[in-house]
Design an enzyme around this catalytic site. Structure first.
Site, PDB file in Angstrom:
ATOM      1  N   CYS A  96       0.838  -1.202   0.000  1.00 45.84           N
ATOM      2  CA  CYS A  96       0.000   0.000   0.000  1.00 45.84           C
ATOM      3  C   CYS A  96       0.872   1.252   0.000  1.00 45.84           C
ATOM      4  O   CYS A  96       1.758   1.407   0.846  1.00 45.84           O
ATOM      5  CB  CYS A  96      -0.921   0.017   1.215  1.00 45.84           C
ATOM      6  SG  CYS A  96      -1.980   1.494   1.284  1.00 45.84           S
ATOM      7  N   GLY A 196      -2.488  -5.171 -11.282  1.00 47.77           N
ATOM      8  CA  GLY A 196      -2.213  -3.897 -11.939  1.00 47.77           C
ATOM      9  C   GLY A 196      -2.504  -3.907 -13.421  1.00 47.77           C
ATOM     10  O   GLY A 196      -1.921  -4.692 -14.176  1.00 47.77           O
TER      11      GLY A 196
END
Length: 303
Positions: A96, A196
């Protein structure tokens, strides 16, 4: 290397997005695996009611609880509960990029000190009754050490790893480094997931061709649970309108007040209508909503 029985198309963990109701809807549309929002083990240790509520799980899929923590004592105490019994895996977030998470030495900050992270991840493997996975990025502060970090995770005994091939500094901008996935796969002997920029069947096909065990769909799934049916070439179980209603109805059993439900669901509703006709005008209307009836009336009018 223990492999999954099939290539996995998963719902990635997203704070403020992957609530239990959305995970259920995505599983209905074909997500093979669903991951919770980040769960603070420190909050679990202190028996925080709101955090414990976030562990509700109803999805008919592989269930993963993503946690964040950098304290071994907290890990031992939190894992010594029954709260995680309904999950199949425990994933620790080491990727994160949010400033408030990194500032507290969690998330991507875990990549700064591999030996300290080794102690933390080894402890999680030791104390968890479920297999452990790790999600991380290319690196932080200009140091792209994802290969070394991935090898360390394997040495700790984790079941699989997930790479989001951007640096902490990139956040979610630019494109992922596609070559990084192949390099990591060649460097380790445990399953590697791609996270992603997975949006199309071609993206999935490419990830599969280089040896990924699966892909995780994040932003592409926001307001768009049907992406799982599209990517898997399966018929959707119900319409998008029904998906919105189901999401809302499940959340009615979760939030204690209409006010908090409306405030929370408005962002989901804006994501759901983003590709609809007159989306901009509709989103401006949603911003002004204060009642459940306004939300339900809008959903009723959707085509």
């Amino acid at each position: 290397m223990k492999k999954f029985d099939k290539f996995i198309i998963a719902l990635a963990p997203m704070a403020g997005v992957t609530d239990f109701a959305f995970r259920k809807v995505c599983a209905d549309f074909g997500a093979d695996m669903v991951v919770t929002e980040m769960i603070s083990l420190k909050a679990i240790e202190h028996k925080n009611f709101r955090t414990e509520k976030m562990l509700r799980e109803e999805a008919d899929a592989i269930r993963v609880c993503q946690i964040f923590c950098h304290d071994i004592n907290t890990i031992e105490k939190a894992m010594n509960t029954t709260l995680f019994e309904k999950f199949d895996y425990i994933d620790i977030n080491c990727g994160c990029p949010a400033p408030k998470i990194v500032k507290n030495n969690d998330g991507c900050a875990m990549m700064k000190n591999i030996e300290k992270s080794r102690q933390i991840i080894s402890s999680l493997v030791k104390y968890s009754t479920k297999p452990v996975s790790v999600k991380f990025r290319l690196g932080i502060d200009g140091n792209e050490n994802y290969i070394e970090f991935g090898k360390m995770c394997e040495e700790c005994g984790v079941a699989f790893i997930t790479l989001h091939a951007r640096t902490r500094e990139q956040g979610y901008s630019g494109n992922v480094d596609k070559s990084a996935y192949e390099k990591l796969i060649k460097a380790v002997n445990i399953p590697v997931f791609w996270s992603g920029d997975i949006l199309t069947k071609e993206d999935v096909k490419y990830a599969k061709s280089i040896g990924c065990a699966g892909v995780m769909i994040g932003r592409g799934a926001m307001g768009n649970p049907e992406i799982f049916s599209i990517l898997k070439n399966t018929n959707p179980p119900y319409t998008k309108k029904h998906a919105i209603l189901k999401h809302l109805e499940l959340l009615k059993t979760y939030f204690a007040s209409e006010k908090t439900l409306v405030a929370y669901f408005k962002k989901h509703l804006m994501w759901y209508v983003k590709s609809s006709e007159f989306a901009t005008q509709t989103k401006l209307k949603i911003l002004e909503f204060t009642t459940l009836k306004q939300i339900e009336d809008l959903i009723d009018k959707l085509k």
